[in-house]
Write a protein that holds these residues in place. Structure first.
Motif, PDB file in Angstrom:
ATOM      1  N   LEU A  56       9.295  18.037  -1.708  1.00 21.10           N
ATOM      2  CA  LEU A  56       9.311  19.085  -0.686  1.00 21.10           C
ATOM      3  C   LEU A  56       7.955  19.180  -0.003  1.00 21.10           C
ATOM      4  N   PHE A  57       6.873  19.185  -0.782  1.00 22.69           N
ATOM      5  CA  PHE A  57       5.536  19.258  -0.199  1.00 22.69           C
ATOM      6  C   PHE A  57       5.259  18.047   0.687  1.00 22.69           C
ATOM      7  N   ARG A  58       5.654  16.848   0.225  1.00 26.16           N
ATOM      8  CA  ARG A  58       5.418  15.643   1.028  1.00 26.16           C
ATOM      9  C   ARG A  58       6.138  15.756   2.370  1.00 26.16           C
ATOM     10  N   LYS A  59       7.379  16.222   2.327  1.00 22.07           N
ATOM     11  CA  LYS A  59       8.157  16.375   3.556  1.00 22.07           C
ATOM     12  C   LYS A  59       7.499  17.397   4.493  1.00 22.07           C
ATOM     13  N   GLN A  60       7.006  18.489   3.929  1.00 24.94           N
ATOM     14  CA  GLN A  60       6.367  19.514   4.752  1.00 24.94           C
ATOM     15  C   GLN A  60       5.050  19.023   5.333  1.00 24.94           C
ATOM     16  N   ILE A  61       4.301  18.208   4.596  1.00 21.64           N
ATOM     17  CA  ILE A  61       3.054  17.645   5.121  1.00 21.64           C
ATOM     18  C   ILE A  61       3.361  16.685   6.269  1.00 21.64           C
ATOM     19  N   GLU A  62       4.376  15.838   6.082  1.00 20.36           N
ATOM     20  CA  GLU A  62       4.755  14.885   7.137  1.00 20.36           C
ATOM     21  C   GLU A  62       5.200  15.616   8.402  1.00 20.36           C
ATOM     22  N   ALA A  63       5.817  16.802   8.235  1.00 18.59           N
ATOM     23  CA  ALA A  63       6.291  17.576   9.388  1.00 18.59           C
ATOM     24  C   ALA A  63       5.182  18.406  10.027  1.00 18.59           C
TER      25      ALA A  63
ATOM     26  N   ILE B 173       0.863  -1.185   0.000  1.00 16.15           N
ATOM     27  CA  ILE B 173       0.000   0.000   0.000  1.00 16.15           C
ATOM     28  C   ILE B 173       0.893   1.226   0.000  1.00 16.15           C
ATOM     29  N   ARG B 174       0.641   2.131  -0.937  1.00 16.14           N
ATOM     30  CA  ARG B 174       1.495   3.292  -1.128  1.00 16.14           C
ATOM     31  C   ARG B 174       0.687   4.583  -1.052  1.00 16.14           C
ATOM     32  N   GLU B 175       1.433   5.697  -0.942  1.00 12.73           N
ATOM     33  CA  GLU B 175       0.800   6.996  -1.098  1.00 12.73           C
ATOM     34  C   GLU B 175       0.385   7.171  -2.557  1.00 12.73           C
ATOM     35  N   VAL B 176      -0.620   7.991  -2.777  1.00 10.32           N
ATOM     36  CA  VAL B 176      -1.066   8.262  -4.148  1.00 10.32           C
ATOM     37  C   VAL B 176       0.055   8.974  -4.893  1.00 10.32           C
ATOM     38  N   ALA B 177       0.381   8.487  -6.078  1.00  8.19           N
ATOM     39  CA  ALA B 177       1.440   9.089  -6.876  1.00  8.19           C
ATOM     40  C   ALA B 177       0.975  10.419  -7.443  1.00  8.19           C
TER      41      ALA B 177
ATOM     42  N   THR C  94       5.184  25.789   1.877  1.00 11.51           N
ATOM     43  CA  THR C  94       5.569  27.109   1.390  1.00 11.51           C
ATOM     44  C   THR C  94       5.435  27.172  -0.125  1.00 11.51           C
ATOM     45  N   VAL C  95       4.707  28.163  -0.586  1.00  6.73           N
ATOM     46  CA  VAL C  95       4.498  28.424  -2.012  1.00  6.73           C
ATOM     47  C   VAL C  95       4.899  29.869  -2.255  1.00  6.73           C
ATOM     48  N   THR C  96       5.608  30.117  -3.346  1.00 10.63           N
ATOM     49  CA  THR C  96       6.159  31.457  -3.536  1.00 10.63           C
ATOM     50  C   THR C  96       5.121  32.511  -3.892  1.00 10.63           C
ATOM     51  N   HIS C  97       4.026  32.116  -4.559  1.00 12.43           N
ATOM     52  CA  HIS C  97       3.052  33.118  -5.005  1.00 12.43           C
ATOM     53  C   HIS C  97       1.704  32.435  -5.230  1.00 12.43           C
ATOM     54  N   PRO C  98       0.586  33.121  -4.917  1.00 14.19           N
ATOM     55  CA  PRO C  98      -0.727  32.483  -5.093  1.00 14.19           C
ATOM     56  C   PRO C  98      -1.033  32.104  -6.533  1.00 14.19           C
ATOM     57  N   ASP C  99      -0.465  32.824  -7.509  1.00 15.78           N
ATOM     58  CA  ASP C  99      -0.820  32.598  -8.905  1.00 15.78           C
ATOM     59  C   ASP C  99       0.221  31.821  -9.689  1.00 15.78           C
ATOM     60  N   ILE C 100       1.266  31.332  -9.027  1.00 17.58           N
ATOM     61  CA  ILE C 100       2.341  30.668  -9.762  1.00 17.58           C
ATOM     62  C   ILE C 100       1.841  29.348 -10.343  1.00 17.58           C
ATOM     63  N   THR C 101       2.195  29.098 -11.607  1.00 18.19           N
ATOM     64  CA  THR C 101       1.806  27.857 -12.274  1.00 18.19           C
ATOM     65  C   THR C 101       3.041  27.206 -12.885  1.00 18.19           C
ATOM     66  N   ARG C 102       2.966  25.900 -13.077  1.00 12.65           N
ATOM     67  CA  ARG C 102       4.048  25.160 -13.709  1.00 12.65           C
ATOM     68  C   ARG C 102       3.457  24.023 -14.542  1.00 12.65           C
ATOM     69  N   TYR C 103       4.198  23.659 -15.597  1.00  8.82           N
ATOM     70  CA  TYR C 103       3.904  22.440 -16.341  1.00  8.82           C
ATOM     71  C   TYR C 103       4.582  21.274 -15.619  1.00  8.82           C
TER      72      TYR C 103
ATOM     73  N   LEU D  89      -5.670  14.715   0.215  1.00  6.77           N
ATOM     74  CA  LEU D  89      -5.540  13.279  -0.010  1.00  6.77           C
ATOM     75  C   LEU D  89      -4.672  12.605   1.046  1.00  6.77           C
ATOM     76  N   SER D  90      -4.081  13.403   1.940  1.00  7.23           N
ATOM     77  CA  SER D  90      -3.393  12.851   3.105  1.00  7.23           C
ATOM     78  C   SER D  90      -4.329  12.767   4.301  1.00  7.23           C
ATOM     79  N   GLY D  91      -5.611  13.108   4.086  1.00  6.94           N
ATOM     80  CA  GLY D  91      -6.596  13.051   5.158  1.00  6.94           C
ATOM     81  C   GLY D  91      -6.578  14.265   6.050  1.00  6.94           C
ATOM     82  N   LEU D  92      -5.973  15.357   5.582  1.00 10.06           N
ATOM     83  CA  LEU D  92      -5.864  16.575   6.382  1.00 10.06           C
ATOM     84  C   LEU D  92      -6.573  17.715   5.672  1.00 10.06           C
TER      85      LEU D  92
END
Length: 654
Positions: A463-470, A255-259, A475-484, A528-531
């Motif tokens: 990074l997000f996974r580590k921050q959720i576990e902690a 059983i794994r975390e959702v990819a 931390t996100v740099t800007h509300p409107d930042i997008t990435r492919y 999806l981490s139940g939080l």
């Protein structure tokens, strides 16, 4: 009653748990002081002496503040251990000392032995309370497993149910499946329900987690299911995909975390075998940066196409050792005839490159070696330019001299109208390959440009996974930042196929799909981490009245960082024989003109003349428009402007 109270405490948000713990500590400290006075004065009435309690009132807030600063309230009570006892012992010793000093300073009545008795009693009460709660929690776990719903009542779901029935930490309470022919049936004593019944099932059984048992589902199907599960606020986990199970890399019971690929929901396009074979099968292939995220995946996929030789060029000793060991194990099953050659070295060493290319008769080069982390390269501009620009130049010239047949440059969307040194250096590397393709020689140059890959070094996902576990914040740099985003295996597969379509100086652009808002991605990962995510106001002020478990905090754009990434410099891209690969006609320079500019760039880099570097990058026709001052690595401050702070962890991959 105890179990209900414990369930209530566990259900509180982290901030409320901390508040409750501080209130309990305050009460237990008061009880400790009262009992210490009573024991010393042989009675409860003398223990209520107002002057003595005034000394305690002065010390109590200092003690709680000290506990907070020492991280006592960051520790989860259910995981309390020896470290907690050490913090308590030290903090209470300081509290006892402050008690004695405050009484003496203000001339308050306090027997000298009271602080020592107070320390002993407080250690017993505060430590005992924590270990008692931990014992209750563990007892509860021993009695009750986590209640889960299995999403998928097919063969995978039934096998998973049988596995969980014989052990593990989960207790299945129901099946859920979209197939109407399965709904209403009983499997092993569990009823199969429609997904529409999920909210009522969760409430009825106290479900904590949903296990996805649909290994054969496409990514788009999995994404649709995840979107339906998100509002429930449950942890979602999954069994491995069908390809991992068939290949033996994983077992169904794992059983794994959702990819993250499931969140992005993009299905793979079957590769064209003729394109995969063209530059690889039976040939000698070199991969530079072989230990990196893209380089290592290129090596894995190249190996599966059975080259005669695979040369791994890597600057990092540990990375080279790791990928070499992995590939040798993989080769035993997939390509035992392939000779694997690990080479430790830099792409800037022209003589070593040329010698290696000749000695191993390299036919194809995949050039993935580069410094790619935007803030680091921005703070080390000379090294970034030397490695990305002059490393590419040295390798391209060595390839021409050694008669290499194909040269594929792995580029980035940050090369398009670059606002940072890393993007500028990669655009110049593209110009080098385009210019070299116009020179006499056998080497066919190709450039493959794409955006962020999921899980690469410096990527936002780990990074997000580590921050959720902690416990946050994210931390996100800007509300409107997008990435492919693109999965690393898909990116590597497309790079190989694009390189096979090259005719000379081609710029290929990978179809990255739709851009993703980083704050939306972070919120989905939390849910999806139940939080529950709670988004701060831009600038970092938390909306404390909004309930949530994990804070998403906005920081600021890092030096050279864009809000939106682009893939094209020109006006448009044209389709190719592959639906996920496009080609573009980009501005190029002839070699004599570019060679002169590169000579000047080399000279100013040698002098570490940062203003001259900035001026020259503007002169080279790459569309360089920096967002801030160039950074001096020696003093860690921009030229002419103070450095306001260290780079914030952010949502953009390098």
């Amino acid at each position: 009653m105890t179990g209900r109270f414990l369930n209530y405490l566990i259900g509180l948000s982290r901030s409320r748990k901390r508040a409750v713990l501080m209130l309990v500590d305050a009460a237990l400290l008061a009880v400790s002081f009262f009992l210490a006075m009573a024991l010393r004065l042989d009675g409860f009435t003398p223990a209520l002496s107002p002057p003595s309690w005034l000394a305690f009132a002065l010390v109590l807030p200092c003690t709680l503040l000290l506990f907070r600063l020492m991280g006592l309230y960051r520790a989860v009570v259910r995981h309390v251990a020896g470290r907690t006892v050490q913090v308590l012992a030290f903090g209470l010793a300081v509290s006892a000392l402050l008690l004695l000093l405050s009484a003496k300073s203000f001339g308050l009545f306090l027997p000298r032995s009271v602080p020592a008795i107070y320390w002993l009693l407080a250690m017993g009460l505060l430590g005992g309370a924590r270990f008692g709660l931990r014992a209750l929690y563990r007892h509860r776990l021993a009695r009750l497993k986590a209640r889960v719903i299995i999403f998928g009542a097919g063969s995978a779901g039934r096998q998973l149910f049988a596995t969980l029935e014989h052990g593990g930490d989960y207790a299945p309470v129901a099946f859920v499946d979209d197939a109407t022919e399965l709904q209403g049936r009983d499997i092993g004593g569990l009823r199969v329900f429609s997904p529409a019944r999920l909210p009522s099932l969760v409430a009825e059984h106290g479900v904590e987690c949903v296990l996805l048992a649909i290994p054969s589902a496409t990514r788009r199907q999995r994404r649709n299911i995840l979107e339906r599960l998100e509002p429930l606020g449950l942890r979602v986990q999954t069994v491995p995909g069908l390809s991992d199970i068939v290949s033996g890399r994983a077992e169904l019971s794992e059983i794994r975390e959702v990819a993250i690929e499931d969140l992005l929901g993009r299905d793979l396009v079957p590769p064209r075998q003729d394109l995969l074979d063209a530059n690889i099968r039976g040939k000698s292939v070199m991969v530079t940066g072989a230990g990196g995220s893209i380089g290592s995946e290129l090596c894995r996929q190249i190996l599966s196409q059975r080259p005669s030789r695979l040369v791994l060029l890597e600057l990092s000793e540990f990375s080279l050792y790791s990928i070499d060991e992995e590939l040798r194990d993989l080769a035993k099953a997939e390509s035992p005839e392939t000779v694997i050659v690990p080479l430790l070295g830099s792409v800037r060493d022209r003589s070593r490159l040329e010698g290696a290319l000749r000695h191993f008769a390299v036919d194809t080069i995949f050039h993935a070696a580069a410094y790619k982390h935007v803030p680091l390269v921005e703070r080390n501009p000379v090294e970034g330019l030397r490695n990305n620009v002059f490393g590419t130049l040295a390798l391209a010239e060595a390839a021409q001299t050694a008669g290499v047949k194909a040269f594929v440059l792995v580029s980035t969307d940050k090369a398009v109208r670059p606002t940072n040194i890393m993007g500028a250096s990669k655009r110049i590397a593209e110009l080098i390959c385009q210019a070299q393709s116009g020179l006499p020689g056998e080497t066919v140059f190709a450039i493959v440009r794409f955006g962020n890959v999921v899980g690469s070094s410096g990527s936002v996902i780990p990074l997000f996974r580590k921050q959720i576990e902690a416990g946050g914040p994210i931390t996100v740099t800007h509300p409107d930042i997008t990435r492919y985003f693109m999965a690393i295996p898909e990116a590597a597969q497309l790079v190989i196929q694009a390189g096979a379509m090259a005719r000379g100086g081609d710029v290929f652009i990978l179809d990255m799909g739709e851009p993703v808002r980083i704050v939306d991605l972070a919120s989905r990962m939390v849910r999806l981490s139940g939080l529950r995510p709670v988004v701060s106001e831009a600038g970092g002020a938390s909306r404390t009245r909004v309930k949530g478990d994990i804070e998403i905090r906005f920081t600021e754009l890092r030096p050279g960082e864009k809000l939106f990434e682009e893939l094209l410099v020109g006006d448009g891209a044209h389709p190719t024989a592959h639906p996920r690969i496009m080609t573009a006609t980009e501005m190029a320079m002839d070699w004599p003109a570019l060679e002169g500019l590169l000579g000047r760039l080399s000279a100013v880099c040698e002098r570490h003349d940062l203003p001259a570097i900035r001026h020259l990058l503007h002169e080279i026709p790459i569309g360089y428009e920096p967002s801030g001052a160039i950074v001096n690595p020696c003093c860690e401050a921009p030229e002419s402007t103070p450095l306001t702070g260290a780079p914030a962890q952010s949502s953009a991959t390098a």
